[in-house]
Design a protein around this motif. Structure first.
Motif, PDB file in Angstrom:
ATOM      1  N   LEU A  15       0.832  -1.206   0.000  1.00 49.87           N
ATOM      2  CA  LEU A  15       0.000   0.000   0.000  1.00 49.87           C
ATOM      3  C   LEU A  15       0.867   1.257   0.000  1.00 49.87           C
ATOM      4  N   ALA A  16       1.864   1.296   0.858  1.00 47.78           N
ATOM      5  CA  ALA A  16       2.740   2.473   0.931  1.00 47.78           C
ATOM      6  C   ALA A  16       3.459   2.692  -0.397  1.00 47.78           C
ATOM      7  N   TRP A  17       3.951   1.616  -1.008  1.00 41.12           N
ATOM      8  CA  TRP A  17       4.642   1.708  -2.298  1.00 41.12           C
ATOM      9  C   TRP A  17       3.701   2.260  -3.373  1.00 41.12           C
ATOM     10  N   SER A  18       2.463   1.784  -3.360  1.00 42.99           N
ATOM     11  CA  SER A  18       1.484   2.249  -4.344  1.00 42.99           C
ATOM     12  C   SER A  18       1.205   3.741  -4.189  1.00 42.99           C
ATOM     13  N   VAL A  19       1.081   4.184  -2.966  1.00 41.83           N
ATOM     14  CA  VAL A  19       0.841   5.610  -2.705  1.00 41.83           C
ATOM     15  C   VAL A  19       2.068   6.424  -3.102  1.00 41.83           C
ATOM     16  N   LEU A  20       3.253   5.981  -2.694  1.00 47.15           N
ATOM     17  CA  LEU A  20       4.481   6.708  -3.034  1.00 47.15           C
ATOM     18  C   LEU A  20       4.695   6.769  -4.543  1.00 47.15           C
ATOM     19  N   GLY A  21       4.278   5.718  -5.248  1.00 48.30           N
ATOM     20  CA  GLY A  21       4.435   5.671  -6.697  1.00 48.30           C
ATOM     21  C   GLY A  21       3.667   6.742  -7.441  1.00 48.30           C
ATOM     22  N   HIS A  22       2.667   7.324  -6.794  1.00 46.14           N
ATOM     23  CA  HIS A  22       1.911   8.420  -7.409  1.00 46.14           C
ATOM     24  C   HIS A  22       2.699   9.730  -7.404  1.00 46.14           C
ATOM     25  N   TRP A  23       3.643   9.869  -6.470  1.00 42.15           N
ATOM     26  CA  TRP A  23       4.379  11.125  -6.326  1.00 42.15           C
ATOM     27  C   TRP A  23       5.853  11.026  -6.699  1.00 42.15           C
ATOM     28  N   LEU A  24       6.403   9.836  -6.687  1.00 43.10           N
ATOM     29  CA  LEU A  24       7.834   9.694  -6.917  1.00 43.10           C
ATOM     30  C   LEU A  24       8.120   8.976  -8.237  1.00 43.10           C
ATOM     31  N   THR A  25       9.190   9.363  -8.881  1.00 44.76           N
ATOM     32  CA  THR A  25       9.634   8.697 -10.103  1.00 44.76           C
ATOM     33  C   THR A  25      10.312   7.372  -9.732  1.00 44.76           C
ATOM     34  N   PRO A  26      10.520   6.477 -10.691  1.00 41.62           N
ATOM     35  CA  PRO A  26      11.253   5.248 -10.375  1.00 41.62           C
ATOM     36  C   PRO A  26      12.643   5.516  -9.789  1.00 41.62           C
ATOM     37  N   THR A  27      13.319   6.547 -10.261  1.00 41.70           N
ATOM     38  CA  THR A  27      14.631   6.886  -9.706  1.00 41.70           C
ATOM     39  C   THR A  27      14.509   7.324  -8.252  1.00 41.70           C
ATOM     40  N   GLN A  28      13.523   8.148  -7.964  1.00 42.37           N
ATOM     41  CA  GLN A  28      13.313   8.595  -6.585  1.00 42.37           C
ATOM     42  C   GLN A  28      12.914   7.425  -5.681  1.00 42.37           C
ATOM     43  N   LEU A  29      12.113   6.500  -6.209  1.00 37.76           N
ATOM     44  CA  LEU A  29      11.765   5.298  -5.443  1.00 37.76           C
ATOM     45  C   LEU A  29      13.016   4.464  -5.164  1.00 37.76           C
ATOM     46  N   GLY A  30      13.923   4.394  -6.137  1.00 40.55           N
ATOM     47  CA  GLY A  30      15.180   3.674  -5.941  1.00 40.55           C
ATOM     48  C   GLY A  30      16.039   4.310  -4.862  1.00 40.55           C
ATOM     49  N   VAL A  31      16.079   5.630  -4.833  1.00 40.05           N
ATOM     50  CA  VAL A  31      16.829   6.329  -3.780  1.00 40.05           C
ATOM     51  C   VAL A  31      16.186   6.057  -2.422  1.00 40.05           C
ATOM     52  N   LEU A  32      14.857   6.124  -2.372  1.00 36.87           N
ATOM     53  CA  LEU A  32      14.143   5.820  -1.130  1.00 36.87           C
ATOM     54  C   LEU A  32      14.475   4.406  -0.662  1.00 36.87           C
ATOM     55  N   LEU A  33      14.473   3.464  -1.578  1.00 33.20           N
ATOM     56  CA  LEU A  33      14.795   2.084  -1.255  1.00 33.20           C
ATOM     57  C   LEU A  33      16.232   1.965  -0.743  1.00 33.20           C
ATOM     58  N   ALA A  34      17.173   2.607  -1.432  1.00 33.69           N
ATOM     59  CA  ALA A  34      18.581   2.553  -1.022  1.00 33.69           C
ATOM     60  C   ALA A  34      18.773   3.129   0.387  1.00 33.69           C
ATOM     61  N   LEU A  35      18.033   4.166   0.714  1.00 28.06           N
ATOM     62  CA  LEU A  35      18.105   4.753   2.052  1.00 28.06           C
ATOM     63  C   LEU A  35      17.395   3.882   3.080  1.00 28.06           C
ATOM     64  N   SER A  36      16.331   3.208   2.639  1.00 26.91           N
ATOM     65  CA  SER A  36      15.533   2.383   3.554  1.00 26.91           C
ATOM     66  C   SER A  36      16.285   1.157   4.049  1.00 26.91           C
ATOM     67  N   LEU A  37      17.163   0.602   3.220  1.00 30.79           N
ATOM     68  CA  LEU A  37      17.887  -0.608   3.630  1.00 30.79           C
ATOM     69  C   LEU A  37      18.716  -0.408   4.902  1.00 30.79           C
ATOM     70  N   PRO A  38      19.610   0.587   4.955  1.00 30.14           N
ATOM     71  CA  PRO A  38      20.373   0.747   6.197  1.00 30.14           C
ATOM     72  C   PRO A  38      19.504   1.242   7.363  1.00 30.14           C
ATOM     73  N   VAL A  39      18.487   2.025   7.074  1.00 30.74           N
ATOM     74  CA  VAL A  39      17.599   2.498   8.147  1.00 30.74           C
ATOM     75  C   VAL A  39      16.847   1.314   8.754  1.00 30.74           C
ATOM     76  N   ALA A  40      16.357   0.410   7.905  1.00 36.10           N
ATOM     77  CA  ALA A  40      15.646  -0.775   8.406  1.00 36.10           C
ATOM     78  C   ALA A  40      16.593  -1.668   9.208  1.00 36.10           C
ATOM     79  N   TRP A  41      17.823  -1.814   8.724  1.00 38.02           N
ATOM     80  CA  TRP A  41      18.821  -2.623   9.446  1.00 38.02           C
ATOM     81  C   TRP A  41      19.029  -2.047  10.845  1.00 38.02           C
ATOM     82  N   TRP A  42      19.214  -0.729  10.919  1.00 34.01           N
ATOM     83  CA  TRP A  42      19.396  -0.059  12.213  1.00 34.01           C
ATOM     84  C   TRP A  42      18.168  -0.257  13.094  1.00 34.01           C
ATOM     85  N   ALA A  43      16.978  -0.054  12.530  1.00 34.85           N
ATOM     86  CA  ALA A  43      15.744  -0.149  13.317  1.00 34.85           C
ATOM     87  C   ALA A  43      15.513  -1.579  13.805  1.00 34.85           C
ATOM     88  N   CYS A  44      15.761  -2.557  12.954  1.00 32.19           N
ATOM     89  CA  CYS A  44      15.605  -3.966  13.355  1.00 32.19           C
ATOM     90  C   CYS A  44      16.586  -4.315  14.470  1.00 32.19           C
TER      91      CYS A  44
END
Length: 157
Positions: free
Chosen positions: A32-61
């Protein structure tokens, strides 16, 4: 959960607190979040979000598992979220039905843990600190990779 940003992230903004199938609920939240974000972000911006999310998720986990003193709590779903986002990004552009197939494959590999997913799950199971956080995330990333491999093989036929 309220007092720590890491807990909010690791618990999927509450989706991991579901009493039934928190991993599935967390993956649905990711979709659901990806679908909503896809309305506002380009594939490149989604890729940057994903790249940032990986280390943040690792830290949070890592932080949340350490605070809960449990190696891999089922309520932690940031690993499912980031792994499923990776799948959806690599499958761009794709419609609802392809995303549904991706969801079902990912949930199968994550829940059943066949072959390499089970190996990845056992590899760092019980580790603490940053290795524990990596262990939480690793099996989901391998489940995403196996799901993508099945999709690629299906397309090759």
């Amino acid at each position: 959960m309220r007092g720590d940003l890491a807990h909010w992230i690791a618990l999927g903004f509450g989706s991991g607190l579901s009493p039934l199938a928190p991993g599935t609920v967390g993956t649905l939240w990711a979709w659901l979040a990806w679908s909503v974000l896809g309305h506002w972000l380009t594939p490149t911006q989604l890729g940057v979000l994903l790249a940032l999310s990986l280390p943040v998720a690792w830290w949070a986990c890592t932080r949340t598992a350490d605070h809960l003193r449990i190696a891999d709590p089922s309520a932690i779903v940031a690993d499912e979220i980031v792994a499923f986002w990776l799948m959806l990004w690599l499958l761009l552009p794709t419609g609802f039905w392809a995303q549904l197939v991706a969801f079902m494959l990912f949930r199968f590999f994550d829940a059943v843990k066949p072959g390499p997913v089970g190996w990845a799950d056992r590899l760092l199971h019980g580790a603490q600190g940053w290795r524990g956080g990596l262990g939480i995330m690793l099996d989901d990333l391998v489940a995403a990779g196996c799901s993508l491999l099945v999709i690629a093989l299906w397309h090759a036929l």
